[in-house]
Design a protein around this motif. Structure first.
Motif, PDB file in Angstrom:
ATOM      1  N   VAL A   7       9.623  -1.718 -23.255  1.00 17.23           N
ATOM      2  CA  VAL A   7       9.921  -3.101 -22.898  1.00 17.23           C
ATOM      3  C   VAL A   7      11.337  -3.172 -22.346  1.00 17.23           C
ATOM      4  N   SER A   8      11.614  -4.276 -21.657  1.00 24.44           N
ATOM      5  CA  SER A   8      12.950  -4.496 -21.114  1.00 24.44           C
ATOM      6  C   SER A   8      13.301  -5.965 -21.301  1.00 24.44           C
ATOM      7  N   ASN A   9      14.479  -6.196 -21.849  1.00 20.60           N
ATOM      8  CA  ASN A   9      14.958  -7.550 -22.093  1.00 20.60           C
ATOM      9  C   ASN A   9      16.449  -7.564 -21.761  1.00 20.60           C
ATOM     10  N   PRO A  10      16.884  -8.469 -20.876  1.00 15.28           N
ATOM     11  CA  PRO A  10      18.300  -8.485 -20.504  1.00 15.28           C
ATOM     12  C   PRO A  10      19.251  -8.626 -21.695  1.00 15.28           C
ATOM     13  N   LYS A  11      18.767  -9.130 -22.824  1.00 11.60           N
ATOM     14  CA  LYS A  11      19.618  -9.324 -23.997  1.00 11.60           C
ATOM     15  C   LYS A  11      19.641  -8.106 -24.924  1.00 11.60           C
ATOM     16  N   VAL A  12      18.856  -7.083 -24.595  1.00  9.95           N
ATOM     17  CA  VAL A  12      18.806  -5.864 -25.416  1.00  9.95           C
ATOM     18  C   VAL A  12      19.211  -4.678 -24.552  1.00  9.95           C
ATOM     19  N   GLY A  15      19.274  -4.705 -20.698  1.00 11.39           N
ATOM     20  CA  GLY A  15      18.034  -4.710 -19.933  1.00 11.39           C
ATOM     21  C   GLY A  15      17.434  -3.344 -19.672  1.00 11.39           C
ATOM     22  N   ALA A  20       9.766  -0.508 -27.785  1.00 12.61           N
ATOM     23  CA  ALA A  20       9.562  -1.839 -28.349  1.00 12.61           C
ATOM     24  C   ALA A  20       9.988  -1.891 -29.814  1.00 12.61           C
ATOM     25  N   ARG A  23      16.337  -0.383 -30.361  1.00 12.68           N
ATOM     26  CA  ARG A  23      17.377  -0.350 -29.328  1.00 12.68           C
ATOM     27  C   ARG A  23      17.488   1.079 -28.772  1.00 12.68           C
TER      28      ARG A  23
END
Length: 74
Positions: A7-12, A15, A20, A23
């Motif tokens: 997964v990719s999340n700009p806040k983790v 990005g 999943a 970190r």
């Protein structure tokens, strides 16, 4: 239904693609394997990972390199 491991999340981790629920970046897994660590050693260092998660990171990297992008190696 198959679990989505990457997964990719700009806040983790800015990005970057991560496993999943962690970190742990795909980049870190690739660095460890490229440095000569075995999958078993990576699993020992990160007991919350699974073999399937590591293999998914490798598949993600493979698929990313299949994109129509030129990588200059000069």
């Amino acid at each position: 239904m198959q679990k989505q491991w990457i997964v990719s999340n700009p806040k983790v981790m800015m990005g970057k693609p991560v496993i999943a629920g962690t970190r742990i970046t795909v980049e870190l897994i690739l660095e460890k394997l490229a440095a000569g660590e075995t999958i078993e050693q990576v699993l020992e260092a990160h007991p919350h990972l699974t073999r399937e998660a590591i293999l998914s990171a490798l598949a993600f990297a493979r698929d990313a390199l299949r994109a129509d992008v030129v990588y200059p190696l000069a």
